[in-house]
Scaffold this active site. Structure first.
Site, PDB file in Angstrom:
ATOM      1  N   ASP A  20      -5.117  10.082  -4.469  1.00  0.00           N
ATOM      2  CA  ASP A  20      -4.548   9.966  -3.120  1.00  0.00           C
ATOM      3  C   ASP A  20      -3.030  10.075  -3.249  1.00  0.00           C
ATOM      4  O   ASP A  20      -2.367   9.099  -3.608  1.00  0.00           O
ATOM      5  CB  ASP A  20      -4.934   8.632  -2.468  1.00  0.00           C
ATOM      6  CG  ASP A  20      -4.280   8.497  -1.085  1.00  0.00           C
ATOM      7  OD1 ASP A  20      -4.579   7.519  -0.382  1.00  0.00           O
ATOM      8  OD2 ASP A  20      -3.446   9.365  -0.730  1.00  0.00           O
ATOM      9  N   ASP A  92      -2.739   5.016   4.508  1.00  0.00           N
ATOM     10  CA  ASP A  92      -1.868   4.957   3.322  1.00  0.00           C
ATOM     11  C   ASP A  92      -2.009   3.645   2.566  1.00  0.00           C
ATOM     12  O   ASP A  92      -1.026   2.946   2.326  1.00  0.00           O
ATOM     13  CB  ASP A  92      -0.406   5.161   3.743  1.00  0.00           C
ATOM     14  CG  ASP A  92      -0.134   6.638   4.030  1.00  0.00           C
ATOM     15  OD1 ASP A  92      -1.128   7.371   4.191  1.00  0.00           O
ATOM     16  OD2 ASP A  92       1.028   7.053   4.088  1.00  0.00           O
ATOM     17  N   HIS A 135       3.483  -4.211   6.116  1.00  0.00           N
ATOM     18  CA  HIS A 135       2.820  -3.257   7.009  1.00  0.00           C
ATOM     19  C   HIS A 135       1.474  -3.769   7.508  1.00  0.00           C
ATOM     20  O   HIS A 135       0.958  -3.258   8.494  1.00  0.00           O
ATOM     21  CB  HIS A 135       2.561  -1.915   6.296  1.00  0.00           C
ATOM     22  CG  HIS A 135       3.801  -1.189   5.918  1.00  0.00           C
ATOM     23  ND1 HIS A 135       4.731  -0.748   6.830  1.00  0.00           N
ATOM     24  CD2 HIS A 135       4.284  -0.847   4.696  1.00  0.00           C
ATOM     25  CE1 HIS A 135       5.719  -0.152   6.206  1.00  0.00           C
ATOM     26  NE2 HIS A 135       5.485  -0.192   4.917  1.00  0.00           N
ATOM     27  N   ASP A 172      13.553  -3.508   3.011  1.00  0.00           N
ATOM     28  CA  ASP A 172      12.690  -2.419   2.530  1.00  0.00           C
ATOM     29  C   ASP A 172      12.996  -1.175   3.372  1.00  0.00           C
ATOM     30  O   ASP A 172      13.420  -1.309   4.523  1.00  0.00           O
ATOM     31  CB  ASP A 172      11.225  -2.846   2.733  1.00  0.00           C
ATOM     32  CG  ASP A 172      10.242  -1.843   2.144  1.00  0.00           C
ATOM     33  OD1 ASP A 172       9.634  -2.134   1.113  1.00  0.00           O
ATOM     34  OD2 ASP A 172      10.103  -0.751   2.748  1.00  0.00           O
ATOM     35  N   HIS A 174      11.032   0.895   4.628  1.00  0.00           N
ATOM     36  CA  HIS A 174      10.008   1.191   5.646  1.00  0.00           C
ATOM     37  C   HIS A 174      10.019   0.096   6.715  1.00  0.00           C
ATOM     38  O   HIS A 174      10.397  -1.045   6.435  1.00  0.00           O
ATOM     39  CB  HIS A 174       8.614   1.230   5.006  1.00  0.00           C
ATOM     40  CG  HIS A 174       8.441   2.303   3.991  1.00  0.00           C
ATOM     41  ND1 HIS A 174       8.660   2.097   2.643  1.00  0.00           N
ATOM     42  CD2 HIS A 174       8.093   3.602   4.114  1.00  0.00           C
ATOM     43  CE1 HIS A 174       8.437   3.223   1.977  1.00  0.00           C
ATOM     44  NE2 HIS A 174       8.101   4.152   2.841  1.00  0.00           N
ATOM     45  N   ASP A 265      12.818   0.042  -2.181  1.00  0.00           N
ATOM     46  CA  ASP A 265      12.743   1.497  -1.999  1.00  0.00           C
ATOM     47  C   ASP A 265      13.924   1.971  -1.156  1.00  0.00           C
ATOM     48  O   ASP A 265      14.057   3.159  -0.887  1.00  0.00           O
ATOM     49  CB  ASP A 265      11.408   1.903  -1.373  1.00  0.00           C
ATOM     50  CG  ASP A 265      10.953   0.946  -0.281  1.00  0.00           C
ATOM     51  OD1 ASP A 265       9.756   0.973   0.062  1.00  0.00           O
ATOM     52  OD2 ASP A 265      11.792   0.173   0.230  1.00  0.00           O
ATOM     53  N   TYR A 305       9.744   1.996  -5.726  1.00  0.00           N
ATOM     54  CA  TYR A 305       8.858   2.882  -6.469  1.00  0.00           C
ATOM     55  C   TYR A 305       9.548   3.665  -7.561  1.00  0.00           C
ATOM     56  O   TYR A 305       8.882   4.383  -8.317  1.00  0.00           O
ATOM     57  CB  TYR A 305       8.131   3.805  -5.484  1.00  0.00           C
ATOM     58  CG  TYR A 305       7.456   2.986  -4.425  1.00  0.00           C
ATOM     59  CD1 TYR A 305       8.055   2.785  -3.168  1.00  0.00           C
ATOM     60  CD2 TYR A 305       6.283   2.283  -4.701  1.00  0.00           C
ATOM     61  CE1 TYR A 305       7.470   1.952  -2.229  1.00  0.00           C
ATOM     62  CE2 TYR A 305       5.703   1.445  -3.760  1.00  0.00           C
ATOM     63  CZ  TYR A 305       6.303   1.284  -2.534  1.00  0.00           C
ATOM     64  OH  TYR A 305       5.747   0.436  -1.608  1.00  0.00           O
TER      65      TYR A 305
HETATM   66  C1  LIG Z   1       5.613  -1.833   1.084  1.00  0.00           C
HETATM   67  C2  LIG Z   1       6.121  -0.457   1.479  1.00  0.00           C
HETATM   68  O1  LIG Z   1       6.884  -0.543   2.668  1.00  0.00           O
HETATM   69  O2  LIG Z   1       6.996   0.032   0.499  1.00  0.00           O
HETATM   70  N1  LIG Z   1       4.981   0.451   1.657  1.00  0.00           N
HETATM   71  C3  LIG Z   1       5.310   1.848   1.883  1.00  0.00           C
HETATM   72  C4  LIG Z   1       4.057   2.681   2.260  1.00  0.00           C
HETATM   73  C5  LIG Z   1       4.390   4.154   2.394  1.00  0.00           C
HETATM   74  C6  LIG Z   1       3.197   4.961   2.811  1.00  0.00           C
HETATM   75  N2  LIG Z   1       3.528   6.352   3.018  1.00  0.00           N
HETATM   76 ZN   LIG Z   2       8.779   0.285   1.622  1.00  0.00          ZN
END
Ligand SMILES: CC(O)(O)NCCCCN
Ligand SMILES: [Zn+2]
Length: 668
Positions: A20, A92, A135, A172, A174, A265, A305
Site C-alpha cells: 500500500d 490511508d 486523524h 504535525d 497534517h 513530518d 517519516y
Molecule cells: C500521523 C500523520 O499525520 O503523520 N499521518 C499522516 C497520514 C498521511 C496519509 N496520506
Molecule cells: Zn503527519
C-alpha cells in the site's frame, strides 16, 4: 522537577503486511531510531522513565464509539484477507494482528504522561508512540491512526484532574481532523493545527481544514487552522505563526495543561511535508510553550517519516523539555508571501473571538495567488515551493548544533548582605582589576572615583559578560545602584571589546542613552508608558502602553507581537534585561519575560535590577534557572489605543524587520 520519557518497544511490533504505497512510510523503525537517538545522546538517561500501560475500554470510549472499539477488538483474530477487508473501510491506514494492542499502549502511554505531569511527579514529558492518533475519529481509523491518543488524553485530564482548559498544539504537518471533530463545540479545549493544505489539494483534502473553520456554537474561536498553501515553509514561517497567532491566543486562553501532537513530518527532509524547517526549530517551538500552564506540557509523537530529521527533531524537543539552552535561531528568512497570506487569513478569521486579534487586518482583498502578483523587475520572490514539478530532491541540512550547558547556570552579582538563592552562584570579580580598565571605567562611568563598590560591581559585570561569551556561565543577574549606568557600561564593553550584538530590553520608563544604538550592534526595545516625541527608529524601539507595564495584557501583546519577532530576527549573542525603577510590571509577568527571553543568545540573559529591588532576586533567579514562570491570569482585552499603537509601530518597522509582518503585500 524532571522530564518524563515514555517508550516501550512493544509498539514497534506491528507493520504493513501488504502493498500500500500510501502507508509504507509508517514503519517500526520510526520509533527505534527516535529512542536510540535519545539513548545515544544521553538524553534518555536524564529523563524519568515511566512505563506504558494499556488504555482501558472506558478510556478509549472517551473519544470513540462502542461499535468502533468492538470492531477493532476483533482485528487480532483476523486472517490477512479479513485484515485487508477491514482496512478497506478506512482511509490511508492499515491493520495488523498486533495493532490493537499497540494502539491501547499508545493511548495508555499518553495517559501515563498526563498522570506523571498532573500529579507533579515530573514537570513535563514526551512519549514515543505508534500508531499515531490525531486523524482517528469517533468511529473511524484514518491516516495511520487507530485511537486518538491526544484527544483521549485531553478528556482524561479534564475528567480525572478537573482541568478546566486544555491547549492542544498540533505541529504535525497534517491536519488532525480527528482532534478538531472531537472538540469543535468545546470551549474548554483550544485546538491549534498547522498543516500542508495547498488549497485542499493535499491529503486529507478536507474543506474543514481551512482557516475559516473556527469551531462551532460555544466552541467558536477554539479551533485554529493554519493552512500552508505552499511547500518549502521555513523556520521563519513557523516562528511567525507562533508569535502572531498561537502565543497571543494561548496566553489569553490561559490553559491549565498543554498537550502537543508532536509530529515531525513538518521538518526538512520529510517526504510527506516537503517543508524546509530545520530540527532545531522544535527546540524553539517547545521552549515557547513551556511557560504556559505552569510548565505542564505533554508531547505525544504523531508523524515523522524521514528517520534522520525525525530523530534529530525528537532530540531537540526532549533536550528543551529538560531545560537545556535552546540553539540560536539559524538566520531566519522573512515569511514567504503564501505564509503571510495564511497568517492574515487566520488572524482575520479569529479577530471576532480573541481580543488580542481584535485589531487584526481583514481578509486579503483577493486571496492573492502569486501568479497574480506582478513582481517588479528583479524583485526577488520570497515564494517557495515553486519547484513542485521537480520531485523532492534528497534534502540535506546541517546537523543541529551541539547544545552545551555551561557549568554555571546563573551567576549573581550581589551585595554581601543579600543571600544568593539556591542553585545560583555568587559572582564577584575580586582579582585586582587591571589598572587600565579600572581607570577607563572610572572616568567613563563612575564620577566619584573613590566609589570602590560601584567599581567592583561594574567590573564584575564586565567579567561576567566575558564568561558568558565563553559559555562558562549561562545567565547572570546583578543588583546595581544605577541600572542605566550598568547597562551602558555592559553594552559598551560587549559591542566594542567582544563585538557582539546585544539586545537590550528595558522594562519601564527612564532615559536610555540613545548613543548606544548608533553602532547598530545594539537593539534597544523599551516598554513603558511615557509618550515621547522621540520616534522609534530601527535600533531603538519604544513601546508606549497607556497604563504602562502594569497592564499585563498590553505588555503581552508587545512581547509576542513585537519583542519576540525582533529578537528572532536580530539574533543577539547577549540579552540584557533591565528593570527600570518603578516599572510597575507584575512579578509573574516579569518571570514570564525572563523565561521567554532565553529563546535568544543560547540563554545568555543578563538581568539588571536596582539594588532596592533585592526582593526580586529569588523569583528572577528561579526563571533564569529554567523553572516555569507562574501562569498569568486569563488576560482581559488589551486597550484599543495600545493595540492600535502597536499595529502602527509594527507597520512602520516591518520594512526593516521582516518578522513583524502579519499581512501579505497588497497586489498592485
Ligand atoms: C500521523 C500523520 O499525520 O503523520 N499521518 C499522516 C497520514 C498521511 C496519509 N496520506
Ligand atoms: Zn503527519
Amino acid at each position: 522537577m524532571g522530564t518524563a520519557l515514555i517508550y516501550d518497544d512493544e509498539m514497534t511490533k506491528y507493520k504493513l503486511l501488504w502493498v500500500d504505497p500510501a502507508c509504507k512510510i509508517e514503519v517500526p523503525e520510526r520509533l527505534t531510531v527516535s529512542h536510540e537517538a535519545l539513548v545515544r545522546t544521553g538524553l534518555a538517561d536524564r529523563c524519568v522513565s515511566v512505563p506504558v500501560r494499556e488504555a482501558t475500554d472506558a478510556e478509549i470510549l472517551l473519544a470513540h464509539s462502542e461499535e468502533y472499539l468492538e470492531a477493532v477488538k476483533k482485528t487480532p483474530y483476523m486472517s490477512l484477507e479479513d485484515l485487508m477487508e477491514f482496512t478497506r473501510q478506512y482511509g490511508d491506514v492499515y491493520f495488523h494482528p498486533n495493532i490493537y494492542h499497540c494502539a491501547k499502549l499508545a493511548a495508555g502511554a499518553a495517559l501515563q504522561l498526563v498522570d506523571s505531569v498532573m500529579t507533579g511527579k515530573v514537570r513535563n514529558g514526551m512519549t514515543l508512540v505508534r500508531p499515531p492518533g490525531h486523524h482517528s475519529m469517533r468511529s473511524a481509523a484514518n491516516g495511520f491512526c487507530v485511537f486518538n491518543n491526544v484527544a483521549i488524553a485531553a478528556r482524561y485530564a479534564k475528567q480525572k484532574y478537573g482541568v478546566q482548559r486544555v491547549l492542544i498544539v498540533d505541529w504535525d504537518i497534517h491536519h488532525g481532523q480527528g482532534v478538531q471533530y472531537c472538540f469543535e463545540d468545546d470551549p474548554s479545549v483550544l485546538y491549534f493545527s498547522w498543516h500542508r493544505y495547498e488549497h485542499q489539494k493535499f491529503w486529507p483534502h478536507l474543506r474543514n481544514s481551512d482557516y475559516d473553520i473556527v469551531g462551532k456554537e460555544k466552541g467558536a474561536g477554539f479551533n485554529i487552522n493554519v493552512p500552508w498553501n505552499k511547500v518549502g515553509m521555513e523556520n521563519g514561517d513557523y516562528l511567525s505563526v507562533f508569535c502572531h497567532v498561537l502565543l497571543p491566543v494561548a496566553y489569553e486562553f490561559c490553559p491549565d495543561l498543554v498537550l502537543v501532537c508532536a509530529g515531525f513530518d513538518s521538518a526538512i527532509g520529510d517526504p510527506e511535508g516537503e517543508m524546509c524547517a530545520t530540527p532545531d526549530v522544535f527546540a524553539h517551538l517547545t521552549h515557547l510553550l513551556m511557560n504556559l500552564a505552569g510548565g505542564k506540557l505533554c508531547a505525544v509523537l504523531e508523524g515523522g517519516y524521514n528517520l534522520t530529521s525525525l530523530a534529530q527533531s525528537v532530540c531537540q524537543t526532549v533536550q528543551t523539555l529538560l531545560g537545556d539552552p535552546v540553539p540560536r535561531p539559524a538566520s531566519l528568512n522573512s515569511p514567504c508571501i503564501s505564509a503571510l497570506e495564511s497568517l492574515q487569513c487566520v488572524r482575520s478569521a479569529h479577530k471576532a473571538y480573541w481580543s488580542c486579534l481584535k485589531h487584526a487586518a481583514d481578509l486579503p482583498t483577493s486571496t492573492i495567488s502569486t501568479k497574480r502578483i506582478k513582481l517588479r523587475e528583479g524583485e526577488e520572490t520570497t515564494e517557495k515551493g515553486g519547484e513542485e514539478e521537480k520531485d523532492a530532491e534528497e534534502k540535506v541540512w546541517p546537523e543541529p548544533p551541539k547544545r552545551v550547558t555551561p557549568p554555571v547556570c546563573a551567576a549573581l552579582v550581589l551585595p554581601d548582605d543579600v543571600a544568593c538563592p539556591e542553585g545560583c552562584e555568587r559572582f564577584s570579580f575580586s582579582e585586582d582589576l587591571d589598572p587600565l580598565l579600572a581607570s577607563k571605567l572610572r572616568e567613563s562611568f563612575l564620577r566619584d572615583a573613590d566609589d570602590s563598590t560601584a567599581l567592583i560591581t561594574i567590573s564584575s559585570l564586565i567579567a561576567l559578560t566575558e564568561k558568558m561569551e565563553k559559555n562558562e556561565i549561562c545567565s547572570g543577574l546583578a543588583l546595581v545602584r544605577d541600572v542605566t549606568k550598568a547597562m551602558t557600561s555592559i553594552v559598551q564593553h560587549v559591542t566594542t571589546v567582544l563585538s557582539n550584538r546585544v539586545l537590550v530590553v528595558c522594562v519601564g520608563d527612564g532615559n536610555v542613552p540613545s548613543h548606544i544604538t548608533e553602532d547598530r550592534e545594539t537593539l534597544v526595545v523599551q516598554m513603558g508608558s511615557a509618550q515621547t516625541d522621540e520616534q522609534s527608529c530601527k535600533y531603538y524601539i519604544r513601546v508606549c502602553l497607556k497604563k504602562g507595564c502594569s497592564d499585563t495584557s498590553g505588555f503581552v501583546q508587545a512581547v509576542f507581537g513585537l519583542l519576540l519577532p525582533l529578537g528572532y530576527e536580530y539574533d543577539p549573542s547577549l540579552v540584557v534585561l533591565v528593570r527600570m525603577p518603578d516599572s510597575g510590571v507584575s512579578d509573574s509577568l516579569w518571570q514570564q519575560l525572563t523565561g521567554l527571553l532565553q529563546s535568544f543568545a543560547l540563554g545568555h540573559t543578563l538581568v539588571l535590577l536596582q539594588e532596592e529591588e533585592k526582593a526580586l532576586v529569588g523569583l528572577t533567579a528561579s526563571s533564569l534557572l529554567g523553572n516555569p514562570a507562574p501562569s498569568l491570569k486569563q488576560l482581559q482585552a488589551p486597550l484599543t489605543e495600545d493595540v492600535e499603537a502597536l499595529e502602527r509601530l509594527r507597520h512602520r518597522l516591518q520594512a526593516d524587520w521582516k518578522l513583524l509582518q502579519t499581512t501579505a503585500p497588497q497586489t498592485q
